[in-house]
Design a protein around this motif. Structure first.
Motif, PDB file in Angstrom:
ATOM      1  N   LEU A  63      66.990 -15.258  94.863  1.00  0.00           N
ATOM      2  CA  LEU A  63      67.403 -14.187  93.950  1.00  0.00           C
ATOM      3  C   LEU A  63      66.254 -13.813  93.008  1.00  0.00           C
ATOM      4  CD1 LEU A  63      69.766 -12.399  92.994  1.00  0.00           C
ATOM      5  CD2 LEU A  63      70.331 -14.225  91.377  1.00  0.00           C
ATOM      6  N   HIS A  64      65.619 -14.816  92.420  1.00  0.00           N
ATOM      7  CA  HIS A  64      64.504 -14.565  91.511  1.00  0.00           C
ATOM      8  C   HIS A  64      63.344 -13.865  92.224  1.00  0.00           C
ATOM      9  CE1 HIS A  64      60.782 -15.856  89.304  1.00  0.00           C
ATOM     10  NE2 HIS A  64      61.465 -15.302  88.337  1.00  0.00           N
ATOM     11  N   LEU A  65      62.979 -14.356  93.400  1.00  0.00           N
ATOM     12  CA  LEU A  65      61.845 -13.790  94.127  1.00  0.00           C
ATOM     13  C   LEU A  65      62.104 -12.378  94.634  1.00  0.00           C
ATOM     14  CD1 LEU A  65      60.721 -16.978  96.076  1.00  0.00           C
ATOM     15  CD2 LEU A  65      59.581 -15.918  94.107  1.00  0.00           C
ATOM     16  N   LEU A  66      63.364 -12.040  94.871  1.00  0.00           N
ATOM     17  CA  LEU A  66      63.692 -10.690  95.325  1.00  0.00           C
ATOM     18  C   LEU A  66      63.884  -9.707  94.169  1.00  0.00           C
ATOM     19  CD1 LEU A  66      66.177 -11.431  98.258  1.00  0.00           C
ATOM     20  CD2 LEU A  66      63.798 -10.673  98.415  1.00  0.00           C
ATOM     21  N   VAL A  67      64.508 -10.164  93.095  1.00  0.00           N
ATOM     22  CA  VAL A  67      64.871  -9.261  91.996  1.00  0.00           C
ATOM     23  C   VAL A  67      63.752  -9.096  90.970  1.00  0.00           C
ATOM     24  CG1 VAL A  67      66.449  -8.953  90.039  1.00  0.00           C
ATOM     25  CG2 VAL A  67      67.341  -9.673  92.264  1.00  0.00           C
ATOM     26  N   MET A  68      63.125 -10.193  90.562  1.00  0.00           N
ATOM     27  CA  MET A  68      62.158 -10.155  89.465  1.00  0.00           C
ATOM     28  C   MET A  68      61.017  -9.159  89.679  1.00  0.00           C
ATOM     29  SD  MET A  68      58.852 -11.411  88.680  1.00  0.00           S
ATOM     30  CE  MET A  68      58.640 -12.755  89.815  1.00  0.00           C
ATOM     31  N   PRO A  69      60.335  -9.150  90.818  1.00  0.00           N
ATOM     32  CA  PRO A  69      59.233  -8.193  90.960  1.00  0.00           C
ATOM     33  C   PRO A  69      59.689  -6.734  90.882  1.00  0.00           C
ATOM     34  CG  PRO A  69      59.098  -9.884  92.657  1.00  0.00           C
ATOM     35  CD  PRO A  69      60.428 -10.047  91.985  1.00  0.00           C
ATOM     36  N   GLN A  70      60.850  -6.427  91.467  1.00  0.00           N
ATOM     37  CA  GLN A  70      61.367  -5.053  91.425  1.00  0.00           C
ATOM     38  C   GLN A  70      61.746  -4.651  89.996  1.00  0.00           C
ATOM     39  OE1 GLN A  70      61.059  -3.282  94.144  1.00  0.00           O
ATOM     40  NE2 GLN A  70      60.441  -5.097  95.270  1.00  0.00           N
ATOM     41  N   TRP A  71      62.397  -5.561  89.306  1.00  0.00           N
ATOM     42  CA  TRP A  71      62.831  -5.305  87.937  1.00  0.00           C
ATOM     43  C   TRP A  71      61.612  -5.073  87.034  1.00  0.00           C
ATOM     44  CZ3 TRP A  71      67.543  -8.237  85.656  1.00  0.00           C
ATOM     45  CH2 TRP A  71      67.797  -7.806  84.374  1.00  0.00           C
ATOM     46  N   ARG A  72      60.647  -5.980  87.112  1.00  0.00           N
ATOM     47  CA  ARG A  72      59.451  -5.841  86.281  1.00  0.00           C
ATOM     48  C   ARG A  72      58.713  -4.541  86.598  1.00  0.00           C
ATOM     49  NH1 ARG A  72      55.893 -11.171  85.713  1.00  0.00           N
ATOM     50  NH2 ARG A  72      54.905  -9.825  84.190  1.00  0.00           N
ATOM     51  N   TYR A  73      58.666  -4.168  87.873  1.00  0.00           N
ATOM     52  CA  TYR A  73      57.981  -2.935  88.259  1.00  0.00           C
ATOM     53  C   TYR A  73      58.654  -1.713  87.611  1.00  0.00           C
ATOM     54  CZ  TYR A  73      56.077   0.827  91.107  1.00  0.00           C
ATOM     55  OH  TYR A  73      55.468   1.976  91.513  1.00  0.00           O
ATOM     56  N   ARG A  74      59.970  -1.734  87.517  1.00  0.00           N
ATOM     57  CA  ARG A  74      60.686  -0.604  86.913  1.00  0.00           C
ATOM     58  C   ARG A  74      60.548  -0.577  85.391  1.00  0.00           C
ATOM     59  NH1 ARG A  74      63.892  -1.810  91.423  1.00  0.00           N
ATOM     60  NH2 ARG A  74      64.268   0.006  92.726  1.00  0.00           N
ATOM     61  N   VAL A  75      60.351  -1.744  84.768  1.00  0.00           N
ATOM     62  CA  VAL A  75      60.276  -1.820  83.308  1.00  0.00           C
ATOM     63  C   VAL A  75      58.857  -1.604  82.789  1.00  0.00           C
ATOM     64  CG1 VAL A  75      60.529  -3.374  81.312  1.00  0.00           C
ATOM     65  CG2 VAL A  75      62.306  -3.289  83.068  1.00  0.00           C
ATOM     66  N   HIS A  76      57.862  -2.231  83.404  1.00  0.00           N
ATOM     67  CA  HIS A  76      56.490  -2.175  82.896  1.00  0.00           C
ATOM     68  C   HIS A  76      55.924  -0.773  83.059  1.00  0.00           C
ATOM     69  CE1 HIS A  76      55.393  -6.585  82.413  1.00  0.00           C
ATOM     70  NE2 HIS A  76      56.689  -6.542  82.630  1.00  0.00           N
ATOM     71  N   ARG A  77      55.531  -0.191  81.945  1.00  0.00           N
ATOM     72  CA  ARG A  77      54.988   1.167  81.923  1.00  0.00           C
ATOM     73  C   ARG A  77      53.837   1.236  80.935  1.00  0.00           C
ATOM     74  NH1 ARG A  77      58.027   5.375  83.798  1.00  0.00           N
ATOM     75  NH2 ARG A  77      59.962   4.792  84.786  1.00  0.00           N
ATOM     76  N   TRP A  78      53.062   2.297  81.067  1.00  0.00           N
ATOM     77  CA  TRP A  78      51.936   2.509  80.166  1.00  0.00           C
ATOM     78  C   TRP A  78      51.601   3.992  80.129  1.00  0.00           C
ATOM     79  CZ3 TRP A  78      47.442   4.800  81.872  1.00  0.00           C
ATOM     80  CH2 TRP A  78      47.342   4.944  83.258  1.00  0.00           C
ATOM     81  N   SER A  89      56.880  -3.427  78.253  1.00  0.00           N
ATOM     82  CA  SER A  89      56.824  -4.591  79.122  1.00  0.00           C
ATOM     83  C   SER A  89      58.036  -5.471  78.868  1.00  0.00           C
ATOM     84  CB  SER A  89      55.531  -5.383  78.883  1.00  0.00           C
ATOM     85  OG  SER A  89      55.499  -5.847  77.549  1.00  0.00           O
ATOM     86  N   GLY A  90      58.143  -6.498  79.676  1.00  0.00           N
ATOM     87  CA  GLY A  90      59.223  -7.461  79.503  1.00  0.00           C
ATOM     88  C   GLY A  90      60.062  -7.572  80.753  1.00  0.00           C
ATOM     89  N   TRP A  91      61.065  -8.403  80.627  1.00  0.00           N
ATOM     90  CA  TRP A  91      62.011  -8.589  81.717  1.00  0.00           C
ATOM     91  C   TRP A  91      63.387  -8.498  81.099  1.00  0.00           C
ATOM     92  CZ3 TRP A  91      63.165 -13.532  84.954  1.00  0.00           C
ATOM     93  CH2 TRP A  91      63.722 -13.157  86.164  1.00  0.00           C
ATOM     94  N   PHE A  92      63.892  -9.576  80.536  1.00  0.00           N
ATOM     95  CA  PHE A  92      65.139  -9.488  79.778  1.00  0.00           C
ATOM     96  C   PHE A  92      64.861  -8.992  78.367  1.00  0.00           C
ATOM     97  CE2 PHE A  92      66.461 -12.745  82.920  1.00  0.00           C
ATOM     98  CZ  PHE A  92      67.501 -12.025  83.475  1.00  0.00           C
TER      99      PHE A  92
END
Length: 163
Positions: A63-78, A89-92
């Motif tokens: 679950l972590h390996l599938l969800v975390m990279p996608q989630w971070r990609y959608r949140v991290h912006r510049w 940035s961030g996750w939770f």
């Protein structure tokens, strides 16, 4: 003077960031799996308990390996504009920051071994802020180099000392 507003930055990080974050998380799960396997082999627990613990750990890892990279990609912006540097940035626990270009003191680029493997770089923008520097992680190397050069030129053009 142009007003700087807190808003969503316009750009996502590199698409390769998802694979990079996955590869960076994988060793931790492999070590945890090895430790768990050693404990389960050494323990005198029923097969139901060991199967349950191993299955739960495997499910959490997947679950972590599938969800975390996608989630971070959608949140991290510049975003870098003529007036400010925007980051998110961030996750939770997500953080959004702005630094006026006139306050920029130093701009650095960093590429560790994993970043080099994926063609990525991290940019650190240091200001006089007590909150510390702004960091933009997982940019394409060329984009990061362009940002560093542009911000350095722009900061020098303002003629101040960044305070």
């Amino acid at each position: 003077m142009t007003e700087v507003q807190l808003r969503d930055p316009a750009h996502l990080v590199s698409r390769r960031a998802r694979a990079y974050w996955l590869v960076r998380a994988l060793p931790g799960w492999l070590v945890l799996g090895g430790v768990l396997t050693a404990v389960l082999v050494a323990a005198d627990w029923s097969s139901a308990v060991t199967t349950g613990l191993a299955g739960t750990a495997a499910a959490l890892a997947l679950l972590h390996l599938l969800v975390m990279p996608q989630w971070r990609y959608r949140v991290h912006r510049w975003e870098v504009t003529d007036t400010a540097v925007y980051t998110q940035s961030g996750w939770f626990d997500q953080e959004r920051r702005i630094a006026p270009v006139a306050r920029v003191q130093t701009v650095d680029i960093e590429r560790g071994p994993f970043e080099q493997l994926f063609g990525l770089a991290n940019v650190t923008v240091t200001t006089a802020s007590a909150r510390g520097p702004l960091k933009i992680h997982a940019l394409d190397r060329g984009t990061a180099e362009h940002i560093v050069a542009w911000l350095t030129d722009r900061a020098q053009a303002t003629g101040g000392d960044g305070t």
